[in-house]
Motif scaffolding. Structure first.
Motif, short mmCIF file in Angstrom:
data_model
loop_
_atom_site.label_atom_id
_atom_site.label_comp_id
_atom_site.label_asym_id
_atom_site.label_seq_id
_atom_site.Cartn_x
_atom_site.Cartn_y
_atom_site.Cartn_z
N HIS A 71 32.59 -38.12 39.99
CA HIS A 71 31.39 -37.59 40.63
C HIS A 71 30.62 -38.65 41.43
O HIS A 71 30.24 -38.41 42.58
N ALA A 72 30.38 -39.81 40.84
CA ALA A 72 29.64 -40.86 41.52
C ALA A 72 30.08 -42.21 40.97
O ALA A 72 30.07 -42.41 39.76
N PHE A 73 30.48 -43.10 41.87
CA PHE A 73 30.93 -44.41 41.42
C PHE A 73 30.75 -45.45 42.53
O PHE A 73 30.51 -45.11 43.68
N GLN A 74 30.86 -46.70 42.13
CA GLN A 74 30.76 -47.81 43.07
C GLN A 74 32.00 -48.69 42.92
O GLN A 74 32.43 -48.99 41.81
N ILE A 75 32.54 -49.10 44.05
CA ILE A 75 33.63 -50.08 44.07
C ILE A 75 33.03 -51.35 44.66
O ILE A 75 32.49 -51.34 45.76
N LYS A 76 33.09 -52.42 43.89
CA LYS A 76 32.59 -53.71 44.35
C LYS A 76 33.80 -54.61 44.58
O LYS A 76 34.67 -54.72 43.72
N SER A 93 28.20 -31.43 46.91
CA SER A 93 28.25 -30.00 46.57
C SER A 93 28.65 -29.20 47.81
O SER A 93 29.18 -28.11 47.72
N SER A 94 28.40 -29.77 48.99
CA SER A 94 28.89 -29.19 50.24
C SER A 94 29.67 -30.29 50.98
O SER A 94 29.56 -31.45 50.64
N ALA A 95 30.44 -29.93 51.97
CA ALA A 95 31.31 -30.88 52.65
C ALA A 95 30.51 -31.88 53.47
O ALA A 95 29.49 -31.56 54.06
N CYS A 96 31.01 -33.10 53.53
CA CYS A 96 30.44 -34.16 54.36
C CYS A 96 31.16 -34.12 55.71
O CYS A 96 32.37 -33.92 55.77
N SER A 97 30.43 -34.32 56.79
CA SER A 97 31.01 -34.34 58.13
C SER A 97 30.80 -35.72 58.74
O SER A 97 29.74 -36.32 58.59
N ASP A 98 31.83 -36.20 59.46
CA ASP A 98 31.70 -37.50 60.11
C ASP A 98 30.88 -37.42 61.40
O ASP A 98 30.61 -38.42 62.03
#
Length: 123
Positions: A71-76, A93-98
């Motif tokens: 659901h939510a994470f960080q890559i360092k 919850s809805s699609a992300c658009s570029d």
């Protein structure tokens, strides 16, 4: 390229034993254009319109408190010069658009590299 492979192989030794695998992601952003790819093995690369692709070794994947790993994470991660990249990923919850194409993505992204923050989408 050979030096980069040696650096990446040597970087594996610094990974914490408890680190969870890096998910395979393709992330993009516009204004300015950037992209990040992860290989699922602990390495990232970031491309920007005005510079060469940079390679990073994964140092840590951390899940946000109170949610599942996906659901939510960080890559360092860090590059050869020990500069840090933080990729924050949040399932939408809805699609992300570029904003430039008709493609939609399942995740929103915020990337911090040095003093600059970029936003975009991932899948």
């Amino acid at each position: 390229m050979k030096k980069m492979l040696v650096f990446l192989a040597a970087s594996l030794a610094i990974l914490p034993a408890h680190a969870r695998p890096t998910p395979m992601l393709q992330c993009v952003g516009t204004e300015p254009f950037w992209d990040i790819k992860t290989d699922g093995k602990g390495f990232l690369s970031m491309g920007q319109a005005d510079s060469q692709r940079k390679f990073y070794a994964k140092t840590q994947v951390q899940t946000a408190r109170g949610v599942s790993d996906e659901h939510a994470f960080q890559i360092k991660a860090q590059d050869r010069a020990q500069k840090i990249l933080r990729l924050n990923v949040l399932k939408n919850s809805s699609a992300c658009s570029d904003g430039m194409s008709d493609q939609t993505y399942s995740y929103s992204a915020m990337v911090e590299v040095g003093n600059v923050i970029y936003t975009g989408c991932c899948r």
